[in-house]
Structures are given as structure tokens and as C-alpha cells.
Design an enzyme around this catalytic site. Structure first.
Site, PDB file in Angstrom:
ATOM      1  N   TYR A   7      44.500  50.572   2.327  1.00  0.00           N
ATOM      2  CA  TYR A   7      43.936  50.820   3.664  1.00  0.00           C
ATOM      3  C   TYR A   7      42.430  50.596   3.615  1.00  0.00           C
ATOM      4  CZ  TYR A   7      43.306  53.437   8.119  1.00  0.00           C
ATOM      5  OH  TYR A   7      43.000  53.812   9.406  1.00  0.00           O
ATOM      6  N   CYS A   8      41.922  49.742   4.519  1.00  0.00           N
ATOM      7  CA  CYS A   8      40.478  49.501   4.652  1.00  0.00           C
ATOM      8  C   CYS A   8      39.892  49.031   3.318  1.00  0.00           C
ATOM      9  CB  CYS A   8      39.793  50.759   5.187  1.00  0.00           C
ATOM     10  SG  CYS A   8      38.066  50.542   5.650  1.00  0.00           S
ATOM     11  N   ILE A   9      38.903  49.737   2.793  1.00  0.00           N
ATOM     12  CA  ILE A   9      38.286  49.333   1.531  1.00  0.00           C
ATOM     13  C   ILE A   9      39.281  49.440   0.378  1.00  0.00           C
ATOM     14  CG2 ILE A   9      37.366  51.618   0.997  1.00  0.00           C
ATOM     15  CD1 ILE A   9      34.873  50.311  -0.065  1.00  0.00           C
TER      16      ILE A   9
END
Length: 672
Positions: free
Chosen positions: A407-409
Site C-alpha cells: 500500500y502506497c510507499i
């Protein structure tokens, strides 16, 4: 000095009101004028003559009615004891806030004079002066652009004046300009119903359009410079909105009238408290931080921490079904926030939902690092985090392969890890799903504003000041600026102008529960991905390997959100096309959080599916089919479609790993 003057002024005012109240109590009930006192007795004629002869005669005292008329009191309404009590309370609160703010500001000034780098004023805190000079210089040199913008502004004001005149005469009129869709600043009915406030709103919007139009129309400006100037200008324009000032906000005026100014007194106390909590730096309260408890109200899905090292805890969640899918699911959340955005309240928890669907779910809970971890690198997070988790999942379940989620980074790390595993011949990840994650940062959105040379130096300076980590408050300030009207100015109005306390809201609680960033890791991430885009270019080197995403052949699904301002949908589409194996792009409604965390039971938003992956996202959208509600069931079916083998449910600790402590663990509870 300020507080002494305030005390004197309040004291004089209280004495005046007290005199008025005394006059009221001295007067018989039958007297019509409530604030009238008995007339003073007149001196005798002999005494007056003697006084005139000696030169000691004083001017005759005015009667109470005459004095009241001279002072303008005769028309005042009665002052009740409740009014006096309220005035006393307001005065006391003002005094306390004044004394508290005086002490606080003295401490801030002392620290600033001593050279505290966090409080030292900067002439250009946004590091935008060169770009502003460049862009506005080009605008000034373009008379055609200026004339066109002025003509549009003039036409807008003609429409505004014409419409305002009609409304003042009781006629209906179409507005000259409407707020952008989703702009919540103008929700109060007064901004539309009251002709004065409606004209003020439209005037502001016309000026906003004029300024932003000049910047967007500037010629000969590179994209990065224009993006930064647009961002900075919008911050300034948003700050000057009439909603942000007490005298031009109808809701604040109404509250001030109804509470007799108590809202402003409470607001001053809220401001002082926020400054005190931030040690002189404004720590804007967005929610009641005592309203939730992690592990009870949030992050409450049953499970156990089955492994811990210096950078992560590995959580294995308890099964909710008799049988579970044979291949485990491993989730790598972003370390820039706490993981429990995926495990909020039970009704919206993705973790709980996955467990109920028959998955054995493992999740990495990253440490909230302190200065002792300042030298941890991106590779450390891959090897000590993701790769170690794969080892421990095999110990816990006997399974050599997992389906991984980033998720995301955390997704950026997962993508780099997949390329590293392809280079090293490691096949422990059978498929990969990315939530709102970027691998190609060429069009990475507004966050690109914060990674130019000046900002990069400033971030490095701040981390050195903070002991080798980037403080969670700095991260929060950065993300709040991306949506300043929703995450900054709305709370300035609520807390300081309306004098209200922020409500307990789980999402804002999570948003305020920020984590720190190790210096080595964070600078590497910003430089290698945002500034140089090395992974997408095939130039990123880790562990002696040059990483190539085209060598990744495992099935991939990349989810994007239509209104994501952190991982824009276009940027995610560019990322999915970097893989060399079967890859699918899925678009969800809403933004970076709500687009991902959208429980099917909520029946909100929509998602778009297109199995093809054409050259451009526009072509993909043309062939995409829209479906109502959450995309989670489609993703679940995609995972089961690759491997639907089932086994008896696994309890945490059933393998070689002994439980350490119940979920959510200890790392997630560490506050910055």
C-alpha cells in the site's frame, strides 16, 4: 504588559457594570427605569452662597437620569445577574488565555533568540521565491495574457454586479461564478441566501480564477516550476478566503452574537493550548486524540504478533472460518503512517473482511523509529522487513509462496523487492497487488512540489535538527497542505473562530497518529524515486543488482483511485505498464484512503474494470466497465482464481513461531 492592560480594562468595565447593577438594586420595583438611582440631595442656598464667596463651590452633581443620558446608558436594556456571571466568566477566560499566551510567547521568543532552528523565522519558508519571480516575470511580459485575463475578470464582475442588484431588488439572478464541486467552504446557507455574503463569495472566486488563470496561461515556463507556483499560489489564495476571518464568516458572526463573544474566548484558549502542545509550533487539533484507543476501538481484529525485530512486528490474524486458503496473504503497509488504516472499526476493516473471506492474513507493523535507527536504509526495510516476513510465514505455515500486497510507499518497496527477487532468482511471492502505489514517479502529483533542491536541503536540515529522523509533525504538515481547506482551514474556523472542540473521528485520529522517518531511508526514497525516478528508468541499484521491472513475471494487479492526490491514477497507470508479466489495472472511485478502504457493506462509490492494458489510460477508460460499490470482491475472486486450494484454519502460533503478544502489537502504539 499586555495582560496588565487587559486586567485594567476588564476591571474598569466590570466596575461600570457593577455600578449599573447597584443602581438597579437601589431602585424600588415600581420605578419604570431599572437602572435609575435616587437623585442626590441639593445643598441649601446659604451653603451655596458661602461656597461661591470662598471659591470652593463644586459643579452641581447631575441627577442620575441626567448622568445616564450623558453617558448613553438610559437606553440600555436591563443587565441580569446571568449576564454579569457570563461577563465575569468571559473576562476570566480572556485573562487566563492572556496570561498563558504571554508565558508561552515569552518561551518561544527565548528559544528563537537562543537559535532554536525549529522556531527561527524564515524569509521564504516555502522556498518558492525564484520560481515566483520567474513565472510572474513571464506573465508581466505577456500583455495578451494579461488583457484576456482582465477582460474575463471584468465580465465576471459585470455579471456579479448585475446579479447583486437584481437580488437587492428581490429578483432572482444566476450567479456569475460557482464554487468548484466538492468545495465545502461555502456550505452555510448564508453564502447563498444572503445577497451580501453571496456577492463576497463570488468576488473571491472571481479573483481566485483570475490569479490561477494567469499562472496556468504563463508561457515559456517548465512544468515543474509552473506546478510549484500554482501550488504555492493556491495556498495563499486559500488562506485569504473570507471564510477564514471572523468578520467575513456568517457562521462566526452568528456564533459571536449568540454567545456574546464566548466563542472567540474559547477559540483563543484552543489556540494557546495547541501552541503549548507544539512547544511554540502550532499543532493544529483535528480530532479528539483521547477519543479512541488502538487495540480496543481501532486495530481490534484478533491476532498475535509472531515475530519482532528492530524495524517491524509480524502479525498473524486469527481465522474466522473453519477452512482457509492454502496460500497466505502478506500485507506491507506504508511506514509513513500506522498500518491500522486497514483495520479501523470492525464495520469498515479490510483485515477483518479478508479473514472472514477465508484468508490467512499476515501483516507487517513497522516500528515508529527513533534516532537509533537513523541509518536504516531502503534495502534494510526490504530485507529485514519484507524478506524476513516471508521467511517467518514459511515457519508459521509451511508455505513457501505468498500473495503479497503493498500500500502506497509499501507498494513502492514491494515493486523494488519484486525486481530484486527476479534478479536473485527468488520466487517466494506468487502474485502482487498494489494499493494506490507508484513505481513511475514522472507524474507523481503535488508531492513533487516538495522534492526540488531547496526543499530537499530543508528536509535534510530538519532531520539533522531532529536527531536523524523526520518528525511526524513535519510529515503531517506536508500532507495537510495538499488539502489545506479540508485539513487546515476548516479546523482553524472550527477551533479558533467558532471556539469548538474537534470531534472524535477515527480517520482523522489515524491521520494525526503520524510516524517518524529515518534519515537514510527517507532521503534515499525522495532522491531515488521522486527526484530521479530510477526504478522506472531501470537504473535503481540494490544489493549489487540493477533492477528491471520488466523481468518481473508474476501476476500483478495495481489499484488506483480516481481522485487520488498522492498517487494519481495516471501515475499508477504508467507504473503498471512497467511489468513484464500479466498485469491488470483497476480504478476505484474516491481518493487515496476512501478509494482503497471501501468495505462492500458500505455500498459506496464505484470501480472500473478493463482486462486490457492499452497504450494510454484514456484508451483504458474508453473500454472500462463501471460497477457500483467496492472493488474488494473482484480482487478476492482474482486471488482465488490463481489458487483456490483450502486447508484447515491456522491459529497463530500453530507452526514454529510462538506468539509474542496479542495484536495490534507494541510498535503501533508508540506515539511521535
Amino acid at each position: 504588559m499586555v495582560s496588565i492592560r487587559s486586567r485594567r480594562a476588564v476591571s474598569r468595565f466590570q466596575r461600570s457594570i457593577g455600578t449599573m447593577a447597584q443602581r438597579k438594586s437601589d431602585k424600588a420595583p415600581s420605578t419604570p427605569r431599572k437602572l435609575r438611582a435616587k437623585s442626590a440631595a441639593k445643598p441649601s442656598k446659604a451653603a451655596s452662597a458661602k461656597a461661591r464667596e470662598s471659591g470652593s463651590e463644586k459643579p452641581a452633581a447631575k441627577s442620575a437620569p441626567e448622568a445616564e443620558a450623558a453617558l448613553g446608558w438610559s437606553d440600555f436594556p436591563a443587565v441580569s445577574q446571568a449576564d454579569l456571571d457570563r461577563l465575569e466568566e468571559v473576562s476570566r477566560n480572556v485573562m487566563q488565555a492572556s496570561l498563558k499566551s504571554q508565558k508561552l510567547m515569552s518561551d518561544v521568543m527565548r528559544r528563537s533568540l537562543e537559535g532554536d532552528p525549529e522556531l527561527t523565522p524564515q524569509a521564504d519558508p516555502l522556498h518558492a521565491a525564484p520560481e515566483l519571480v520567474d513565472v510572474w516575470g513571464k506573465i508581466a511580459a505577456d500583455p495578451e495574457l494579461i488583457l484576456q485575463a482582465q477582460a474575463d475578470l471584468y465580465r465576471g464582475y459585470l455579471d456579479l454586479w448585475g446579479g447583486a442588484t437584481k437580488r437587492m431588488m428581490g429578483e432572482q439572478a444566476d450567479p456569475a461564478i460557482e464554487p468548484e464541486k466538492g468545495d465545502k467552504r461555502w456550505r452555510s446557507e448564508a453564502w447563498s441566501d444572503n445577497p451580501f455574503f453571496d456577492a463576497m463569495k463570488q468576488s473571491y472566486l472571481l479573483n481566485q480564477r483570475f490569479l490561477m488563470g494567469l499562472i496556468s496561461g504563463a508561457k515559456g515556463v517548465d512544468e515543474a516550476t509552473k506546478r510549484k507556483v500554482e501550488f504555492i499560489t493556491r495556498q495563499m489564495v486559500d488562506a485569504m478566503a473570507p471564510t477564514n476571518f471572523a468578520l467575513t464568516n456568517p457562521d462566526v458572526l452568528q456564533a459571536t452574537f449568540e454567545s456574546r463573544g464566548e466563542n472567540l474566548t474559547r477559540g483563543l484558549m484552543n489556540l494557546v493550548n495547541d501552541l503549548e502542545r507544539g512547544h511554540g509550533r502550532l499543532a493544529l487539533s483535528q480530532t479528539d486524540m483521547e477519543g479512541f484507543k488502538v487495540g480496543e476501538d481501532l486495530a481490534a481484529t484478533p491476532g498475535q504478533v509472531v515475530f519482532r525485530n528492530e524495524i517491524m512486528e509480524l502479525i498473524q490474524y486469527a481465522p474466522a472460518t473453519d477452512e482457509v486458503r492454502k496460500r497466505p496473504l502478506l500485507i506491507a503497509p506504508p511506514w509513513i503512517n500506522k498500518y491500522y488504516i486497514l483495520d479501523m472499526r470492525p464495520a469498515g476493516s479490510m483485515i477483518r473482511w479478508l479473514v472472514e473471506q477465508g484468508f490467512t492474513v499476515f501483516l507487517i507493523s513497522w516500528v515508529n523509529p527513533d534516532a537509533s535507527l537513523k541509518d536504516k536504509t531502503f534495502e534494510d526495510y526490504i530485507r529485514q522487513g519484507l524478506f524476513t516476513a516471508l521467511d517467518k510465514i514459511e515457519d508459521a505455515t509451511g508455505e513457501k509462496q505468498v500473495d503479497a500486497v503493498g500500500y502506497c510507499i509499501g507498494g513502492t518497496m514491494l515493486g523494488a523487492a519484486l525486481a530484486l527477487m527476479a534478479a536473485e532468482g527468488d520466487d517466494r511471492i506468487a502474485s502482487a497487488t498494489f494499493f494506490a502505489a507508484q513505481l513511475d514517479f514522472e507524474r507523481a502529483g503535488d508531492l513533487l512540489v516538495f522534492i526540488d533542491e531547496e526543499w530537499f536541503k530543508e528536509i535534510e536540515r530538519l532531520m539533522d535538527v531532529q536527531g536523524g529522523v523526520l518528525d511526524g509533525r513535519t510529515m503531517a504538515d506536508t500532507f495537510n497542505m495538499l488539502r489545506s481547506n479540508d485539513l487546515v482551514w476548516s479546523f482553524v474556523i472550527n477551533n479558533y473562530l467558532l471556539g469548538k472542540q474537534p470531534q472524535a473521528f477515527d480517520l482523522l485520529y489515524w491521520n494525526a497518529d503520524q510516524t517518524r522517518m529515518p534519515k537514510a531511508l527517507h532521503l534515499y526514497y525522495l532522491d531515488s524515486f521522486y527526484r530521479k525516478n530510477l526504478l522506472a528508468k531501470g537504473e535503481l541499484e540494490i544489493g549489487g543488482h540493477t533492477l528491471d521491472l520488466s523481468k518481473v513475471k508474476v501476476p500483478v494487479m495495481m489499484q488506483a483511485s480516481a481522485q487520488d492526490h498522492i498517487a494519481p491514477a495516471e501515475s499508477v497507470y504508467r507504473s503498471v505498464k512497467l511489468f513484464g508479466g500479466p498485469a491488470q489495472y483497476l480504478l476505484a472511485g474516491s481518493g487515496h484512503i476512501a478509494g482503497v478502504v471501501n468495505h462492500p457493506g458500505a455500498k459506496k462509490y464505484q470501480h472500473w474494470i478493463n482486462d486490457a492494458l492499452p497504450a494510454t489510460r484514456e484508451e483504458w477508460l474508453e473500454g472500462a466497465e463501471e460497477h457500483p460499490g467496492s472493488w474488494w470482491p473482484y480482487w478476492r475472486d482474482w486471488l482465488f482464481g490463481m489458487d483456490d486450494a483450502m486447508v484447515t484454519a491456522r491459529e497463530p502460533g500453530g507452526g514454529e513461531l510462538e506468539p509474542i503478544c496479542p495484536a495490534p502489537g507494541e510498535y503501533v502504539k508508540v506515539r511521535s
